[in-house]
Design an enzyme around this catalytic site. Structure first.
Site, short mmCIF file in Angstrom:
data_model
loop_
_atom_site.label_atom_id
_atom_site.label_comp_id
_atom_site.label_asym_id
_atom_site.label_seq_id
_atom_site.Cartn_x
_atom_site.Cartn_y
_atom_site.Cartn_z
N ARG A 107 37.22 38.50 25.00
CA ARG A 107 37.58 39.76 25.68
C ARG A 107 38.11 40.78 24.68
O ARG A 107 37.82 41.98 24.78
CB ARG A 107 38.64 39.46 26.75
N LYS B 90 40.74 46.21 27.59
CA LYS B 90 42.18 45.94 27.52
C LYS B 90 42.79 46.79 26.40
O LYS B 90 43.17 46.30 25.33
CB LYS B 90 42.44 44.45 27.32
N GLU C 62 43.19 45.33 41.42
CA GLU C 62 44.04 44.33 40.77
C GLU C 62 45.49 44.80 40.86
O GLU C 62 45.78 45.84 41.46
CB GLU C 62 43.61 44.12 39.32
C1 LIG Z 1 45.39 44.85 34.21
C2 LIG Z 1 45.34 43.36 34.10
N1 LIG Z 1 44.63 42.67 35.01
C3 LIG Z 1 44.56 41.32 34.97
C4 LIG Z 1 45.21 40.59 33.99
C5 LIG Z 1 45.10 39.10 33.95
O1 LIG Z 1 44.40 38.65 32.81
P1 LIG Z 1 44.68 37.25 32.15
O2 LIG Z 1 44.44 36.21 33.18
O3 LIG Z 1 43.70 37.15 31.03
O4 LIG Z 1 46.08 37.24 31.69
C6 LIG Z 1 45.96 41.27 33.01
C7 LIG Z 1 46.65 40.54 31.97
O5 LIG Z 1 46.25 40.54 30.85
C8 LIG Z 1 46.01 42.69 33.07
O6 LIG Z 1 46.71 43.37 32.15
#
Ligand SMILES: Cc1ncc(COP(=O)(O)O)c(C=O)c1O
Length: 329
Positions: free
Chosen positions: A84, A181, A214
């Site tokens: 990612r 991200k 989300e």
């Molecule tokens: C906006 C957002 N959505 C979802 C997630 C969940 O991702 P992960 O399971 O990789 O921590 C995160 C965390 O990194 C996030 O910042």
């Protein structure tokens, strides 16, 4: 801050360092090791965990990050997080500071230097310092930084009693920015602040079509009335490594997950409001039940069986799967 009744001092190198140390003493932090490509090494003194102010990641938010967990002295699911990270770098037009293998090795060595056997690893890529322009400075060297820290901590009550969330009044990020991200977390920060100000634990983004997105730094999933685990599509929200892994584990072990099926599709807020269970998923929160959304109770208002089952599956995976990397402490 200095006041206008005092002449602002011109600092020596030693004074500047003393200022940074004094800042850290006023605000103790749980950072145990920091790698910086700009320092070309690892420091353990939080006062030295610094970046030049003109780095593009600082003044324009032109940088990306990711976070992986240290569990029982091993790093969990790092490859998925690196996948990612590299996708985010490409979308952000960031020049790589090194190869994937070099970045992985730096992450592992920084973890070892920290001595931490439980905690979090957050790493960033920046387009580098050199100007205050909008585009990166000519010849800017891309930066890579790794921080080993205690991790985000959430109240035990979230797991035993469940969370309360509200639909945020802030607009969801446009898909390109949501799937990347990047360090631009303003909507996420404002959403969480808004929720806390209004007495909730976190917020929920709803997209322009009325579908669930989300939460601030975690994904959302639901258990429908017929027992299926349903997750929003990943084309306009972050591809959570936790969600992706849990969807895979739940598909392979539907009886243990206590679900009748696993679906990744659009979920309208109206449908989501009728669900039996609502879950928050992420590397820091793992799996936590939501018991109230706006003024409505979720399910019977108590943490449900699927959230507990998924947390067990994830905990097991974090301790014993083939997704663990040894750390040479
Ligand atoms: C906006 C957002 N959505 C979802 C997630 C969940 O991702 P992960 O399971 O990789 O921590 C995160 C965390 O990194 C996030 O910042």
């Amino acid at each position: 801050m200095t006041t206008n009744t005092r002449t602002i001092p011109l600092l020596t190198e030693r004074d500047a360092l003393a200022g940074l140390r004094s800042l850290r003493s006023r605000q103790p932090v749980d950072y145990s090791a920091f790698y910086s490509s700009q320092l070309n090494g690892i420091v353990t003194d939080p006062a030295l965990m610094v970046l030049p102010f003109d780095d593009h990641i600082v003044h324009r938010g032109h940088g990306i990050f990711d976070t992986a967990a240290i569990v029982n002295g091993k790093i969990y699911d790092l490859e998925a997080h690196l996948d990612r990270f590299l996708r985010s770098a490409e979308r952000s037009k960031l020049r790589l500071p090194g190869s994937r293998e070099q970045m992985r090795d730096i992450i592992i060595q920084t973890t070892a230097a920290s001595g931490k056997r439980e905690g979090s690893i957050r790493y960033w890529m920046s387009s580098g310092p050199g100007s205050l322009e909008l585009t990166p400075a000519r010849g800017a060297e891309p930066g890579f930084f790794v921080m080993i820290f205690g991790g985000l901590s959430y109240p035990e009550r979230w797991y035993t009693e469940g969370l309360r969330v509200m639909t945020t009044t802030y607009p969801i990020k446009a898909p390109l920015y949501a799937i990347t991200k990047a360090t631009n977390y303003l909507p996420n920060v404002l959403m969480q602040m808004e929720a806390k100000e209004k007495g909730f634990d976190n917020g929920v983004f709803i997209d322009e079509d009325g579908n669930v997105g989300e939460s601030s730094n975690m994904n959302l999933a639901f258990v429908t009335r017929n027992g299926a685990l349903v997750h929003p599509r990943f084309d306009h929200i972050l591809s959570g490594c936790t969600s992706l892994r849990l969807l895979e584990l739940a598909r392979a072990q539907m009886d243990r997950a206590q679900v009748s099926g696993v679906e990744v599709r659009d979920i309208s807020a109206a449908e989501a409001h009728t669900c039996r269970e609502m879950l928050l998923l992420g590397s820091s929160i793992k799996v936590a039940p939501v018991i109230q959304w706006d003024d409505q109770t979720v399910g019977d208002g108590k943490p449900g069986p699927v959230s507990a089952a998924l947390l067990r599956l994830l905990d097991e995976d974090m301790r014993s799967s083939d997704r663990l990397i040894d750390v040479p402490y």
